[in-house]
Scaffold this motif. Structure first.
Motif, PDB file in Angstrom:
ATOM      1  N   VAL A 136      -3.037   3.186 -13.476  1.00 20.01           N
ATOM      2  CA  VAL A 136      -3.315   2.067 -12.565  1.00 20.01           C
ATOM      3  C   VAL A 136      -2.405   2.150 -11.345  1.00 20.01           C
ATOM      4  O   VAL A 136      -2.861   1.999 -10.206  1.00 20.01           O
ATOM      5  CB  VAL A 136      -3.146   0.707 -13.296  1.00 20.01           C
ATOM      6  CG1 VAL A 136      -3.161  -0.448 -12.314  1.00 20.01           C
ATOM      7  CG2 VAL A 136      -4.211   0.529 -14.350  1.00 20.01           C
ATOM      8  N   ILE A 137      -1.131   2.402 -11.554  1.00 20.14           N
ATOM      9  CA  ILE A 137      -0.182   2.501 -10.445  1.00 20.14           C
ATOM     10  C   ILE A 137      -0.542   3.666  -9.527  1.00 20.14           C
ATOM     11  O   ILE A 137      -0.482   3.546  -8.302  1.00 20.14           O
ATOM     12  CB  ILE A 137       1.266   2.612 -10.968  1.00 20.14           C
ATOM     13  CG1 ILE A 137       1.673   1.273 -11.592  1.00 20.14           C
ATOM     14  CG2 ILE A 137       2.237   3.016  -9.865  1.00 20.14           C
ATOM     15  CD1 ILE A 137       2.983   1.283 -12.319  1.00 20.14           C
ATOM     16  N   THR A 138      -0.961   4.778 -10.098  1.00 27.15           N
ATOM     17  CA  THR A 138      -1.378   5.929  -9.292  1.00 27.15           C
ATOM     18  C   THR A 138      -2.597   5.590  -8.451  1.00 27.15           C
ATOM     19  O   THR A 138      -2.642   5.893  -7.250  1.00 27.15           O
ATOM     20  CB  THR A 138      -1.679   7.138 -10.202  1.00 27.15           C
ATOM     21  OG1 THR A 138      -0.500   7.453 -10.950  1.00 27.15           O
ATOM     22  CG2 THR A 138      -2.128   8.345  -9.403  1.00 27.15           C
ATOM     23  N   ARG A 139      -3.575   4.951  -9.044  1.00 27.01           N
ATOM     24  CA  ARG A 139      -4.785   4.578  -8.294  1.00 27.01           C
ATOM     25  C   ARG A 139      -4.467   3.578  -7.181  1.00 27.01           C
ATOM     26  O   ARG A 139      -4.995   3.689  -6.070  1.00 27.01           O
ATOM     27  CB  ARG A 139      -5.833   4.006  -9.248  1.00 27.01           C
ATOM     28  CG  ARG A 139      -6.414   5.070 -10.160  1.00 27.01           C
ATOM     29  CD  ARG A 139      -7.362   4.512 -11.180  1.00 27.01           C
ATOM     30  NE  ARG A 139      -8.493   3.885 -10.538  1.00 27.01           N
ATOM     31  CZ  ARG A 139      -9.331   3.050 -11.140  1.00 27.01           C
ATOM     32  NH1 ARG A 139      -9.160   2.746 -12.408  1.00 27.01           N
ATOM     33  NH2 ARG A 139     -10.340   2.528 -10.491  1.00 27.01           N
ATOM     34  N   LEU A 140      -3.603   2.612  -7.466  1.00 27.39           N
ATOM     35  CA  LEU A 140      -3.216   1.637  -6.447  1.00 27.39           C
ATOM     36  C   LEU A 140      -2.413   2.305  -5.333  1.00 27.39           C
ATOM     37  O   LEU A 140      -2.554   1.944  -4.159  1.00 27.39           O
ATOM     38  CB  LEU A 140      -2.423   0.493  -7.074  1.00 27.39           C
ATOM     39  CG  LEU A 140      -3.202  -0.401  -8.035  1.00 27.39           C
ATOM     40  CD1 LEU A 140      -2.272  -1.361  -8.747  1.00 27.39           C
ATOM     41  CD2 LEU A 140      -4.310  -1.160  -7.304  1.00 27.39           C
ATOM     42  N   SER A 141      -1.595   3.287  -5.674  1.00 28.64           N
ATOM     43  CA  SER A 141      -0.822   4.024  -4.668  1.00 28.64           C
ATOM     44  C   SER A 141      -1.740   4.819  -3.752  1.00 28.64           C
ATOM     45  O   SER A 141      -1.530   4.868  -2.536  1.00 28.64           O
ATOM     46  CB  SER A 141       0.187   4.948  -5.354  1.00 28.64           C
ATOM     47  OG  SER A 141       1.113   4.200  -6.106  1.00 28.64           O
ATOM     48  N   VAL A 142      -2.768   5.435  -4.324  1.00 30.76           N
ATOM     49  CA  VAL A 142      -3.750   6.163  -3.516  1.00 30.76           C
ATOM     50  C   VAL A 142      -4.489   5.193  -2.596  1.00 30.76           C
ATOM     51  O   VAL A 142      -4.729   5.489  -1.417  1.00 30.76           O
ATOM     52  CB  VAL A 142      -4.740   6.949  -4.416  1.00 30.76           C
ATOM     53  CG1 VAL A 142      -5.908   7.489  -3.616  1.00 30.76           C
ATOM     54  CG2 VAL A 142      -4.013   8.069  -5.136  1.00 30.76           C
ATOM     55  N   MET A 143      -4.825   4.012  -3.111  1.00 29.27           N
ATOM     56  CA  MET A 143      -5.483   2.994  -2.286  1.00 29.27           C
ATOM     57  C   MET A 143      -4.606   2.629  -1.094  1.00 29.27           C
ATOM     58  O   MET A 143      -5.085   2.569   0.043  1.00 29.27           O
ATOM     59  CB  MET A 143      -5.784   1.738  -3.112  1.00 29.27           C
ATOM     60  CG  MET A 143      -6.373   0.601  -2.304  1.00 29.27           C
ATOM     61  SD  MET A 143      -6.474  -0.962  -3.191  1.00 29.27           S
ATOM     62  CE  MET A 143      -4.753  -1.393  -3.364  1.00 29.27           C
ATOM     63  N   MET A 144      -3.324   2.403  -1.335  1.00 25.86           N
ATOM     64  CA  MET A 144      -2.409   2.053  -0.239  1.00 25.86           C
ATOM     65  C   MET A 144      -2.273   3.205   0.755  1.00 25.86           C
ATOM     66  O   MET A 144      -2.245   2.986   1.969  1.00 25.86           O
ATOM     67  CB  MET A 144      -1.022   1.687  -0.781  1.00 25.86           C
ATOM     68  CG  MET A 144      -0.927   0.327  -1.361  1.00 25.86           C
ATOM     69  SD  MET A 144      -1.137  -0.961  -0.121  1.00 25.86           S
ATOM     70  CE  MET A 144      -1.066  -2.375  -1.182  1.00 25.86           C
ATOM     71  N   PHE A 145      -2.177   4.429   0.252  1.00 23.05           N
ATOM     72  CA  PHE A 145      -2.084   5.595   1.120  1.00 23.05           C
ATOM     73  C   PHE A 145      -3.286   5.645   2.057  1.00 23.05           C
ATOM     74  O   PHE A 145      -3.132   5.777   3.271  1.00 23.05           O
ATOM     75  CB  PHE A 145      -2.011   6.877   0.281  1.00 23.05           C
ATOM     76  CG  PHE A 145      -1.933   8.130   1.097  1.00 23.05           C
ATOM     77  CD1 PHE A 145      -0.706   8.642   1.477  1.00 23.05           C
ATOM     78  CD2 PHE A 145      -3.088   8.809   1.475  1.00 23.05           C
ATOM     79  CE1 PHE A 145      -0.622   9.801   2.236  1.00 23.05           C
ATOM     80  CE2 PHE A 145      -3.014   9.964   2.233  1.00 23.05           C
ATOM     81  CZ  PHE A 145      -1.777  10.461   2.617  1.00 23.05           C
ATOM     82  N   LEU A 146      -4.480   5.527   1.508  1.00 19.54           N
ATOM     83  CA  LEU A 146      -5.695   5.608   2.318  1.00 19.54           C
ATOM     84  C   LEU A 146      -5.829   4.418   3.262  1.00 19.54           C
ATOM     85  O   LEU A 146      -6.315   4.561   4.389  1.00 19.54           O
ATOM     86  CB  LEU A 146      -6.923   5.724   1.415  1.00 19.54           C
ATOM     87  CG  LEU A 146      -7.015   7.021   0.619  1.00 19.54           C
ATOM     88  CD1 LEU A 146      -8.174   6.956  -0.369  1.00 19.54           C
ATOM     89  CD2 LEU A 146      -7.143   8.221   1.531  1.00 19.54           C
TER      90      LEU A 146
END
Length: 160
Positions: free
Chosen positions: A7-17
């Protein structure tokens, strides 16, 4: 990978994009407009008005989109819609040669983009257990996304 880490990885990718998109065009938009509207009367005002659309949309858009997200739509789906519709508007803006039309298209784009900043935070906070500990590690990826976009656009080591 544990479910929590996924979940943290997916949220981090969301923030990056989220911030990569913004950083990819916003900083260099002035130079782009100088080139596209070269010879236009009042080019400085055109550039200023184009950048001001961001501020006006930041004031107005959350009133409308916040109401929609709170009452009628899932935040994730509304975020996706805003980004996809915004992508279409940016694509259209890239071909516009009339300053007035460009400014209105950018205003429409930012009316879609600015609420996604709050929506991304809402999505992140609703999917993590300890916001004080986990959110900073997620949010820093937004800053990294902005920086990477700058490198890509500036045609440096990572640039095209």
């Amino acid at each position: 990978m544990k479910a929590d880490q996924w979940v943290i990885t997916r949220l981090s990718v969301m923030m990056f994009l989220q911030f990569f998109v913004w950083g990819a065009f916003f900083v260099t938009m002035g130079a782009y407009l100088l080139e596209i509207f070269q010879g236009e009367e009042g080019i400085n005002s055109i550039i200023g008005q184009a950048y001001a659309t961001h501020n006006w949309a930041a004031l107005l858009a959350p009133l409308f989109v916040g109401l929609l997200a709170d009452r009628y739509f899932n935040a994730e789906r509304l975020n996706a819609f805003c980004h996809l519709a915004g992508a279409v508007l940016l694509w259209i803006a890239a071909g516009i040669t009339d300053p007035g039309v460009f400014i209105w298209v950018m205003f429409a784009y930012f009316m879609l983009y600015m609420p996604t900043l709050a929506l991304a935070n809402t999505i992140a906070f609703s999917n993590i257990e300890n916001s004080e500990r986990q959110f900073p590690a997620i949010r820093v990826w937004g800053t990294i996304g902005w920086i990477v976009a700058g490198f890509v656009v500036a045609q440096t080591v990572l640039g095209w």
